[in-house]
Write a protein that holds these residues in place. Sequence first.
Motif, PDB file in Angstrom:
ATOM      1  N   ALA A  74      30.550  39.585  38.140  1.00 22.89           N
ATOM      2  CA  ALA A  74      29.796  40.813  38.410  1.00 22.89           C
ATOM      3  C   ALA A  74      28.289  40.603  38.274  1.00 22.89           C
ATOM      4  CB  ALA A  74      30.264  41.929  37.479  1.00 22.89           C
ATOM      5  N   LEU A  75      27.845  40.029  37.157  1.00 23.23           N
ATOM      6  CA  LEU A  75      26.410  39.837  36.948  1.00 23.23           C
ATOM      7  C   LEU A  75      25.794  38.841  37.927  1.00 23.23           C
ATOM      8  CD1 LEU A  75      23.840  40.455  35.463  1.00 23.23           C
ATOM      9  CD2 LEU A  75      24.524  38.867  33.657  1.00 23.23           C
ATOM     10  N   PRO A  76      26.413  37.689  38.187  1.00 27.45           N
ATOM     11  CA  PRO A  76      25.835  36.807  39.219  1.00 27.45           C
ATOM     12  C   PRO A  76      25.714  37.485  40.582  1.00 27.45           C
ATOM     13  CG  PRO A  76      27.402  35.586  37.888  1.00 27.45           C
ATOM     14  CD  PRO A  76      27.520  37.022  37.477  1.00 27.45           C
ATOM     15  N   ALA A  77      26.705  38.296  40.964  1.00 26.85           N
ATOM     16  CA  ALA A  77      26.619  39.012  42.243  1.00 26.85           C
ATOM     17  C   ALA A  77      25.477  40.021  42.232  1.00 26.85           C
ATOM     18  CB  ALA A  77      27.941  39.719  42.540  1.00 26.85           C
ATOM     19  N   LEU A  78      25.303  40.712  41.111  1.00 28.08           N
ATOM     20  CA  LEU A  78      24.206  41.676  40.998  1.00 28.08           C
ATOM     21  C   LEU A  78      22.852  40.985  41.095  1.00 28.08           C
ATOM     22  CD1 LEU A  78      23.446  44.673  40.357  1.00 28.08           C
ATOM     23  CD2 LEU A  78      23.398  44.009  37.944  1.00 28.08           C
ATOM     24  N   LEU A  79      22.708  39.849  40.410  1.00 28.71           N
ATOM     25  CA  LEU A  79      21.452  39.109  40.458  1.00 28.71           C
ATOM     26  C   LEU A  79      21.181  38.576  41.857  1.00 28.71           C
ATOM     27  CD1 LEU A  79      21.665  37.164  37.085  1.00 28.71           C
ATOM     28  CD2 LEU A  79      20.084  38.989  37.653  1.00 28.71           C
ATOM     29  N   PHE A  80      22.197  38.030  42.497  1.00 38.19           N
ATOM     30  CA  PHE A  80      22.016  37.510  43.858  1.00 38.19           C
ATOM     31  C   PHE A  80      21.560  38.615  44.803  1.00 38.19           C
ATOM     32  CE2 PHE A  80      23.775  36.879  48.118  1.00 38.19           C
ATOM     33  CZ  PHE A  80      23.196  35.662  48.462  1.00 38.19           C
ATOM     34  N   LYS A  81      22.208  39.768  44.727  1.00 34.45           N
ATOM     35  CA  LYS A  81      21.857  40.886  45.605  1.00 34.45           C
ATOM     36  C   LYS A  81      20.408  41.302  45.424  1.00 34.45           C
ATOM     37  CE  LYS A  81      22.842  45.805  46.227  1.00 34.45           C
ATOM     38  NZ  LYS A  81      23.696  46.939  45.799  1.00 34.45           N
ATOM     39  N   ASN A  82      19.982  41.448  44.192  1.00 30.77           N
ATOM     40  CA  ASN A  82      18.633  41.942  43.949  1.00 30.77           C
ATOM     41  C   ASN A  82      17.572  40.881  44.172  1.00 30.77           C
ATOM     42  OD1 ASN A  82      18.635  44.883  42.644  1.00 30.77           O
ATOM     43  ND2 ASN A  82      20.484  43.829  41.971  1.00 30.77           N
ATOM     44  N   MET A  83      17.907  39.620  43.979  1.00 26.70           N
ATOM     45  CA  MET A  83      16.961  38.563  44.313  1.00 26.70           C
ATOM     46  C   MET A  83      16.696  38.523  45.824  1.00 26.70           C
ATOM     47  SD  MET A  83      15.832  36.941  41.611  1.00 26.70           S
ATOM     48  CE  MET A  83      15.794  38.528  40.793  1.00 26.70           C
ATOM     49  N   VAL A  84      17.752  38.752  46.613  1.00 34.06           N
ATOM     50  CA  VAL A  84      17.596  38.739  48.070  1.00 34.06           C
ATOM     51  C   VAL A  84      16.783  39.943  48.543  1.00 34.06           C
ATOM     52  CG1 VAL A  84      18.807  38.848  50.280  1.00 34.06           C
ATOM     53  CG2 VAL A  84      19.713  37.422  48.444  1.00 34.06           C
ATOM     54  N   LEU A  85      17.017  41.104  47.945  1.00 36.12           N
ATOM     55  CA  LEU A  85      16.402  42.340  48.419  1.00 36.12           C
ATOM     56  C   LEU A  85      15.051  42.640  47.791  1.00 36.12           C
ATOM     57  CD1 LEU A  85      19.555  44.676  48.456  1.00 36.12           C
ATOM     58  CD2 LEU A  85      18.605  43.322  50.328  1.00 36.12           C
ATOM     59  N   LEU A  86      14.571  41.820  46.866  1.00 38.72           N
ATOM     60  CA  LEU A  86      13.302  42.081  46.189  1.00 38.72           C
ATOM     61  C   LEU A  86      12.156  42.180  47.192  1.00 38.72           C
ATOM     62  CD1 LEU A  86      13.210  39.906  42.949  1.00 38.72           C
ATOM     63  CD2 LEU A  86      13.155  42.383  43.117  1.00 38.72           C
ATOM     64  N   ASP A  87      11.284  43.138  46.945  1.00 36.58           N
ATOM     65  CA  ASP A  87      10.077  43.288  47.759  1.00 36.58           C
ATOM     66  C   ASP A  87       8.893  42.777  46.942  1.00 36.58           C
ATOM     67  OD1 ASP A  87       8.106  43.922  49.497  1.00 36.58           O
ATOM     68  OD2 ASP A  87       8.401  46.091  49.431  1.00 36.58           O
ATOM     69  N   PHE A  88       8.525  41.536  47.159  1.00 34.10           N
ATOM     70  CA  PHE A  88       7.449  40.933  46.379  1.00 34.10           C
ATOM     71  C   PHE A  88       6.084  41.535  46.703  1.00 34.10           C
ATOM     72  CE2 PHE A  88      10.698  37.579  46.276  1.00 34.10           C
ATOM     73  CZ  PHE A  88      10.746  37.341  44.915  1.00 34.10           C
ATOM     74  N   ILE A 235      29.590  41.736  48.206  1.00 40.43           N
ATOM     75  CA  ILE A 235      28.598  41.606  47.137  1.00 40.43           C
ATOM     76  C   ILE A 235      28.402  42.936  46.429  1.00 40.43           C
ATOM     77  CG2 ILE A 235      26.188  41.071  46.619  1.00 40.43           C
ATOM     78  CD1 ILE A 235      27.805  38.633  47.304  1.00 40.43           C
ATOM     79  N   ASP A 236      28.350  44.023  47.207  1.00 35.05           N
ATOM     80  CA  ASP A 236      28.182  45.342  46.600  1.00 35.05           C
ATOM     81  C   ASP A 236      29.345  45.695  45.683  1.00 35.05           C
ATOM     82  OD1 ASP A 236      25.764  45.757  47.796  1.00 35.05           O
ATOM     83  OD2 ASP A 236      26.549  46.958  49.454  1.00 35.05           O
ATOM     84  N   GLY A 237      30.560  45.351  46.098  1.00 37.04           N
ATOM     85  CA  GLY A 237      31.729  45.653  45.270  1.00 37.04           C
ATOM     86  C   GLY A 237      31.670  44.997  43.912  1.00 37.04           C
ATOM     87  N   LEU A 238      31.285  43.714  43.888  1.00 35.43           N
ATOM     88  CA  LEU A 238      31.157  43.018  42.613  1.00 35.43           C
ATOM     89  C   LEU A 238      29.972  43.535  41.804  1.00 35.43           C
ATOM     90  CD1 LEU A 238      31.910  39.287  43.527  1.00 35.43           C
ATOM     91  CD2 LEU A 238      33.313  40.818  42.141  1.00 35.43           C
ATOM     92  N   ALA A 239      28.825  43.734  42.477  1.00 36.63           N
ATOM     93  CA  ALA A 239      27.619  44.161  41.772  1.00 36.63           C
ATOM     94  C   ALA A 239      27.779  45.550  41.165  1.00 36.63           C
ATOM     95  CB  ALA A 239      26.426  44.123  42.728  1.00 36.63           C
ATOM     96  N   ASN A 240      28.408  46.469  41.888  1.00 38.03           N
ATOM     97  CA  ASN A 240      28.568  47.835  41.389  1.00 38.03           C
ATOM     98  C   ASN A 240      29.542  47.932  40.224  1.00 38.03           C
ATOM     99  OD1 ASN A 240      26.800  48.702  43.366  1.00 38.03           O
ATOM    100  ND2 ASN A 240      28.420  49.276  44.802  1.00 38.03           N
ATOM    101  N   SER A 241      30.377  46.932  40.050  1.00 43.03           N
ATOM    102  CA  SER A 241      31.330  46.959  38.931  1.00 43.03           C
ATOM    103  C   SER A 241      30.706  46.503  37.624  1.00 43.03           C
ATOM    104  CB  SER A 241      32.533  46.066  39.262  1.00 43.03           C
ATOM    105  OG  SER A 241      32.136  44.699  39.330  1.00 43.03           O
ATOM    106  N   PHE A 242      29.470  46.055  37.678  1.00 37.55           N
ATOM    107  CA  PHE A 242      28.867  45.466  36.473  1.00 37.55           C
ATOM    108  C   PHE A 242      28.555  46.497  35.400  1.00 37.55           C
ATOM    109  CE2 PHE A 242      24.965  44.494  34.134  1.00 37.55           C
ATOM    110  CZ  PHE A 242      25.380  43.380  33.434  1.00 37.55           C
ATOM    111  N   GLY A 243      27.928  47.632  35.782  1.00 37.90           N
ATOM    112  CA  GLY A 243      27.378  48.557  34.799  1.00 37.90           C
ATOM    113  C   GLY A 243      28.357  49.006  33.731  1.00 37.90           C
TER     114      GLY A 243
END
Length: 628
Positions: A74-88, A235-243
């Motif tokens: 769950a956490l690796p998927a969440l990190l991957f998702k947000n690293m990709v979508l980050l607006d630097f 990715i969303d399914g795994l990431a959303n299960s983290f919280g």
Amino acid sequence: MHLACANGQLAASVNISHNTLAGSAAGPHMSIDKLFPALLECFGIILCGYIAGRADIITESQAKGLGNFVSKFALPALLFKNMVLLDFGDVIWAFLWSVLVAKVTVFVLVCVLTLMVASPESRYSKAGLYAIFATQSNDFALGYPIVDALYRSTYPEYLQYIYLVAPVSLMLLNPIGFALCEVQRWRQASHPQHSTLGILAVVVLQNPIVFMVIVGIISHFALGQRIPAVLSEFIDGLANSFGGAALFYLGLTMVGQLRKLTRDTGVALILLITAKLLVMPLVCKDMVDILDIGVNSTSANHTSLSNFAFLYGVFPTAPSVAIYAGHYNMELEVVTSGMVISTFLSAPIMYVSAWLLTIPLMDPTPLVTELENVSFNISIVSLVALVWTIAVMLLSRKFNRLPHLFALNLFLAQFLVCVSMILWNFLVKQEDNLVGKILTFALLYGSLYSTYIWTGKANLSSCLWWLFNKDPGRLYLELQFFCAVANYGQGFLSFGIFGLDRHLIILPFKKRLLSLWQGRESDDLSPSGVPEEVRLTCTQFVRYHKDQCVQDIVHTRGTESSHLQSVFRGSDLVAWLVERGLCVGRAEAQLYGIRLQQGRVLDHLTGQHSFRDDEVPYRAVFPTNTKY
């Protein structure tokens, strides 16, 4: 005469407005009304996890499985998702540099001090783990929901900072701490076999969290800041299960941790919590004030970033630090206990800090009113706890012994403090009752100062602060709120230590609860009348494992009546059940022992305790008078 003046809270008599914040804080920087529901949600889920673990609804092995899912999927998927979508493009890099410098500063400070004072046989492991403890925050499970509640409607771009500052610990500081732990392991081993470079490579490549951060940053540029549609839902399914899963697992990891705390580790624990919850937020805030210079330093965004840095520093230690300590089998007692304590201490600190940081102009009138209301409300609840505690002390007759006599005097002083505070709340509104005010004031502070063995230090600090700084600031007012909680909430501490007397309260309650649960008194239990799962457990044990168990752990000793009894310790039976493969984990083995006691296969030596995983002795009943 206001309570605040008498308590050293002289802010009522002066103008405490902040000129430096008058212009920059014109608008709200955070949605404070959403903070309490967010804290309630987070700590409610944590409490559910703790109850599930405490009641053995989820066993130790099942908890490990949930932890593996959270940390490796769950956490690796969440990190991957947000690293990709980050607006630097929206990132204020000065803030990231400030947090980086703050974390490195605290890490080095804790590490160097530990190396200087720790004993040689554990110097490097303590330095590494303590430094990680003081700098690695619970950013994702606990920090993100709180930041989301505070800043979603005002500064939504702050949410991405959570994913940018976390790698500072994961990829920079933690490997240094791991290297120190490896140095300690090498010094204790006779044949060191690994190089430091090899260890660091293993840390980076085999840690899925660090690995997915690196992959996510690479994918950010390779995929054009978007996740392909074919992978997005997965990715969303795994990431959303983290919280929820992470918070629930955090509660599970807290079960039984405070039992590991010893008197020798108390000082180290206090210093570590101070470094994490007090030094870290102050250093983070100061670094932002220093490094965030230029056009942004005069804007409201600068003040908001500074406040956000302070709140970020208050986030408690991540539970993964306890996993690191368990992996190296070093400093487990301090780290696990500190993780539990820092988590629950962070909640009131975050709430009060966020509330005070939203006040643009600190008008003394509403602030003094709030202080009086806080003191009055806490006094009412504390009074109930003290009445219970004093009644338990009297009924148990412990007050006849000298140490408990002193404790009873302290409870009575705390009782008078609460009663006086409640009276003061009504008398202060009466203009013509000067004599009543004087008497109540004398009673209040006569009893309050007699209890200052506990709280004289969150008061000496406030007096010195006021002496050397005429403009106290928000942090001074925060100190006053905690001072009020410490003064008038002492009854909670007394209740927690003395109000739940084991022999007078807990054991009779457990016995009664057990009898109600089984629908009959426990004294009426017989092997033929126990529940089916208890009967099957006892039958299996007596038929197939009894003889080997007696041979391995049961010892014969004489009793006061000169009869021989077969006795053993609860922890020995738990270890034996796990070793023989009858149970997976010590929690499941303790439940197994409870069933054996319910079926009268074993019993406590004096019949006063239910089966526990500790050093308490039990007697084996099955060799002579139990038949299955």
